[in-house]
Design a protein around this motif. Structure first.
Motif, PDB file in Angstrom:
ATOM      1  N   MET A   1     -27.799 -79.310  22.911  1.00  0.00           N
ATOM      2  CA  MET A   1     -27.992 -80.724  23.181  1.00  0.00           C
ATOM      3  C   MET A   1     -27.671 -81.525  21.923  1.00  0.00           C
ATOM      4  SD  MET A   1     -31.338 -82.807  24.493  1.00  0.00           S
ATOM      5  CE  MET A   1     -30.927 -82.627  26.206  1.00  0.00           C
ATOM      6  N   LEU A   2     -27.027 -82.633  22.103  1.00  0.00           N
ATOM      7  CA  LEU A   2     -26.644 -83.513  21.005  1.00  0.00           C
ATOM      8  C   LEU A   2     -27.858 -84.261  20.479  1.00  0.00           C
ATOM      9  CD1 LEU A   2     -24.317 -84.823  19.401  1.00  0.00           C
ATOM     10  CD2 LEU A   2     -24.144 -86.506  21.223  1.00  0.00           C
ATOM     11  N   LYS A   3     -28.102 -84.147  19.178  1.00  0.00           N
ATOM     12  CA  LYS A   3     -29.192 -84.886  18.546  1.00  0.00           C
ATOM     13  C   LYS A   3     -28.589 -85.966  17.658  1.00  0.00           C
ATOM     14  CE  LYS A   3     -33.083 -82.680  19.539  1.00  0.00           C
ATOM     15  NZ  LYS A   3     -34.312 -83.232  19.954  1.00  0.00           N
ATOM     16  N   ILE A   4     -28.958 -87.193  17.938  1.00  0.00           N
ATOM     17  CA  ILE A   4     -28.427 -88.318  17.155  1.00  0.00           C
ATOM     18  C   ILE A   4     -29.594 -88.935  16.409  1.00  0.00           C
ATOM     19  CG2 ILE A   4     -27.239 -90.522  17.251  1.00  0.00           C
ATOM     20  CD1 ILE A   4     -26.075 -89.521  19.930  1.00  0.00           C
ATOM     21  N   THR A   5     -29.552 -88.872  15.079  1.00  0.00           N
ATOM     22  CA  THR A   5     -30.677 -89.365  14.296  1.00  0.00           C
ATOM     23  C   THR A   5     -30.362 -90.638  13.536  1.00  0.00           C
ATOM     24  OG1 THR A   5     -30.044 -87.867  12.503  1.00  0.00           O
ATOM     25  CG2 THR A   5     -31.713 -87.080  14.051  1.00  0.00           C
ATOM     26  N   GLU A   6     -29.117 -90.871  13.215  1.00  0.00           N
ATOM     27  CA  GLU A   6     -28.767 -92.078  12.481  1.00  0.00           C
ATOM     28  C   GLU A   6     -28.784 -93.274  13.429  1.00  0.00           C
ATOM     29  OE1 GLU A   6     -25.269 -91.822  10.042  1.00  0.00           O
ATOM     30  OE2 GLU A   6     -25.506 -89.651   9.888  1.00  0.00           O
ATOM     31  N   ILE A   7     -29.484 -94.328  13.033  1.00  0.00           N
ATOM     32  CA  ILE A   7     -29.650 -95.508  13.885  1.00  0.00           C
ATOM     33  C   ILE A   7     -28.314 -96.108  14.316  1.00  0.00           C
ATOM     34  CG2 ILE A   7     -30.581 -97.866  14.012  1.00  0.00           C
ATOM     35  CD1 ILE A   7     -32.692 -95.651  14.280  1.00  0.00           C
ATOM     36  N   PRO A   8     -27.362 -96.369  13.404  1.00  0.00           N
ATOM     37  CA  PRO A   8     -26.087 -96.950  13.874  1.00  0.00           C
ATOM     38  C   PRO A   8     -25.387 -96.050  14.902  1.00  0.00           C
ATOM     39  CG  PRO A   8     -26.259 -97.178  11.505  1.00  0.00           C
ATOM     40  CD  PRO A   8     -27.396 -96.289  11.946  1.00  0.00           C
ATOM     41  N   GLN A   9     -25.422 -94.741  14.695  1.00  0.00           N
ATOM     42  CA  GLN A   9     -24.808 -93.810  15.640  1.00  0.00           C
ATOM     43  C   GLN A   9     -25.542 -93.844  16.973  1.00  0.00           C
ATOM     44  OE1 GLN A   9     -22.004 -92.285  15.280  1.00  0.00           O
ATOM     45  NE2 GLN A   9     -22.033 -90.990  17.075  1.00  0.00           N
ATOM     46  N   LYS A  10     -26.877 -93.911  16.928  1.00  0.00           N
ATOM     47  CA  LYS A  10     -27.681 -93.982  18.146  1.00  0.00           C
ATOM     48  C   LYS A  10     -27.319 -95.233  18.948  1.00  0.00           C
ATOM     49  CE  LYS A  10     -32.231 -91.978  18.410  1.00  0.00           C
ATOM     50  NZ  LYS A  10     -33.625 -92.042  18.053  1.00  0.00           N
ATOM     51  N   GLU A  11     -27.192 -96.354  18.246  1.00  0.00           N
ATOM     52  CA  GLU A  11     -26.850 -97.613  18.908  1.00  0.00           C
ATOM     53  C   GLU A  11     -25.456 -97.545  19.521  1.00  0.00           C
ATOM     54  OE1 GLU A  11     -27.469-100.764  16.101  1.00  0.00           O
ATOM     55  OE2 GLU A  11     -29.630-100.458  16.073  1.00  0.00           O
ATOM     56  N   LEU A  12     -24.524 -96.919  18.833  1.00  0.00           N
ATOM     57  CA  LEU A  12     -23.171 -96.768  19.343  1.00  0.00           C
ATOM     58  C   LEU A  12     -23.175 -95.956  20.636  1.00  0.00           C
ATOM     59  CD1 LEU A  12     -20.085 -97.084  19.039  1.00  0.00           C
ATOM     60  CD2 LEU A  12     -20.120 -94.999  17.655  1.00  0.00           C
ATOM     61  N   VAL A  13     -23.876 -94.845  20.620  1.00  0.00           N
ATOM     62  CA  VAL A  13     -23.953 -94.006  21.817  1.00  0.00           C
ATOM     63  C   VAL A  13     -24.672 -94.756  22.934  1.00  0.00           C
ATOM     64  CG1 VAL A  13     -24.896 -91.875  22.788  1.00  0.00           C
ATOM     65  CG2 VAL A  13     -23.792 -91.848  20.545  1.00  0.00           C
ATOM     66  N   ALA A  14     -25.751 -95.453  22.594  1.00  0.00           N
ATOM     67  CA  ALA A  14     -26.484 -96.229  23.601  1.00  0.00           C
ATOM     68  C   ALA A  14     -25.574 -97.280  24.235  1.00  0.00           C
ATOM     69  CB  ALA A  14     -27.708 -96.889  22.973  1.00  0.00           C
ATOM     70  N   ASP A  15     -24.779 -97.951  23.427  1.00  0.00           N
ATOM     71  CA  ASP A  15     -23.843 -98.947  23.960  1.00  0.00           C
ATOM     72  C   ASP A  15     -22.815 -98.304  24.890  1.00  0.00           C
ATOM     73  OD1 ASP A  15     -25.129-101.007  22.650  1.00  0.00           O
ATOM     74  OD2 ASP A  15     -23.702-101.073  20.971  1.00  0.00           O
ATOM     75  N   GLN A  16     -22.367 -97.110  24.545  1.00  0.00           N
ATOM     76  CA  GLN A  16     -21.416 -96.400  25.408  1.00  0.00           C
ATOM     77  C   GLN A  16     -22.064 -96.012  26.733  1.00  0.00           C
ATOM     78  OE1 GLN A  16     -20.293 -93.223  22.751  1.00  0.00           O
ATOM     79  NE2 GLN A  16     -18.574 -94.371  21.899  1.00  0.00           N
ATOM     80  N   VAL A  17     -23.318 -95.546  26.680  1.00  0.00           N
ATOM     81  CA  VAL A  17     -24.038 -95.183  27.896  1.00  0.00           C
ATOM     82  C   VAL A  17     -24.247 -96.420  28.769  1.00  0.00           C
ATOM     83  CG1 VAL A  17     -26.243 -94.341  28.806  1.00  0.00           C
ATOM     84  CG2 VAL A  17     -25.153 -93.165  26.889  1.00  0.00           C
ATOM     85  N   ILE A  18     -24.619 -97.526  28.162  1.00  0.00           N
ATOM     86  CA  ILE A  18     -24.800 -98.779  28.907  1.00  0.00           C
ATOM     87  C   ILE A  18     -23.492 -99.183  29.572  1.00  0.00           C
ATOM     88  CG2 ILE A  18     -25.241-101.264  28.659  1.00  0.00           C
ATOM     89  CD1 ILE A  18     -27.289-100.420  26.419  1.00  0.00           C
ATOM     90  N   GLY A  19     -22.395 -99.037  28.857  1.00  0.00           N
ATOM     91  CA  GLY A  19     -21.084 -99.338  29.432  1.00  0.00           C
ATOM     92  C   GLY A  19     -20.788 -98.477  30.647  1.00  0.00           C
ATOM     93  N   MET A  20     -21.127 -97.187  30.551  1.00  0.00           N
ATOM     94  CA  MET A  20     -20.918 -96.287  31.696  1.00  0.00           C
ATOM     95  C   MET A  20     -21.780 -96.693  32.879  1.00  0.00           C
ATOM     96  SD  MET A  20     -20.585 -92.443  30.206  1.00  0.00           S
ATOM     97  CE  MET A  20     -21.070 -92.454  28.509  1.00  0.00           C
ATOM     98  N   LEU A  21     -23.045 -97.013  32.608  1.00  0.00           N
ATOM     99  CA  LEU A  21     -23.943 -97.420  33.691  1.00  0.00           C
ATOM    100  C   LEU A  21     -23.446 -98.702  34.359  1.00  0.00           C
ATOM    101  CD1 LEU A  21     -27.383 -96.680  32.008  1.00  0.00           C
ATOM    102  CD2 LEU A  21     -26.277 -95.365  33.833  1.00  0.00           C
ATOM    103  N   ASN A  22     -22.976 -99.640  33.544  1.00  0.00           N
ATOM    104  CA  ASN A  22     -22.432-100.880  34.098  1.00  0.00           C
ATOM    105  C   ASN A  22     -21.177-100.617  34.923  1.00  0.00           C
ATOM    106  OD1 ASN A  22     -24.444-102.550  33.099  1.00  0.00           O
ATOM    107  ND2 ASN A  22     -23.353-102.937  31.197  1.00  0.00           N
ATOM    108  N   SER A  23     -20.371 -99.658  34.489  1.00  0.00           N
ATOM    109  CA  SER A  23     -19.117 -99.388  35.201  1.00  0.00           C
ATOM    110  C   SER A  23     -19.356 -98.780  36.583  1.00  0.00           C
ATOM    111  CB  SER A  23     -18.202 -98.479  34.375  1.00  0.00           C
ATOM    112  OG  SER A  23     -18.689 -97.152  34.366  1.00  0.00           O
ATOM    113  N   ILE A  24     -20.476 -98.095  36.752  1.00  0.00           N
ATOM    114  CA  ILE A  24     -20.781 -97.527  38.077  1.00  0.00           C
ATOM    115  C   ILE A  24     -21.740 -98.419  38.863  1.00  0.00           C
ATOM    116  CG2 ILE A  24     -20.380 -95.155  37.325  1.00  0.00           C
ATOM    117  CD1 ILE A  24     -23.479 -94.786  37.427  1.00  0.00           C
ATOM    118  N   GLU A  25     -22.053 -99.583  38.273  1.00  0.00           N
ATOM    119  CA  GLU A  25     -22.976-100.530  38.905  1.00  0.00           C
ATOM    120  C   GLU A  25     -24.260 -99.819  39.320  1.00  0.00           C
ATOM    121  OE1 GLU A  25     -20.889-102.666  41.979  1.00  0.00           O
ATOM    122  OE2 GLU A  25     -19.380-103.378  40.571  1.00  0.00           O
TER     123      GLU A  25
END
Length: 70
Positions: A1-25
C-alpha cells in the motif's frame, strides 16, 4: 500500500482523487462506501455534525424520527 507522509504530496494525491471522483460524478452512496472502506465514516459524521447549523440538525433529527425502524 502506498504511504504518503509529506503534506504537499498528500495534497497532490488528494486533488487527483477529487478529480477522479468529480469525473465519475460520484453520488452519495458511492461516497459513503468510500468513507466506510477507509474507516472514516464515523469521523466524517462527527465533523459534519459539529460543523452543522443547529436548525439543520433539528430538521435531520425530525426526519430520522419519521423513518420506520428508527
Amino acid at each position: 500500500m502506498l504511504k504518503i507522509t509529506e503534506i504537499p504530496q498528500k495534497e497532490l494525491v488528494a486533488d487527483q482523487v477529487i478529480g477522479m471522483l468529480n469525473s465519475i460524478e460520484v453520488d452519495g452512496e458511492t461516497m459513503q462506501h468510500i468513507l466506510k472502506n477507509t474507516n472514516m465514516e464515523d469521523q466524517m459524521l462527527r465533523q459534519l455534525l459539529l460543523q452543522a447549523d443547529t436548525e439543520v440538525l433539528v430538521q435531520l433529527v425530525m426526519e430520522r424520527r419519521e423513518l420506520p425502524n428508527a
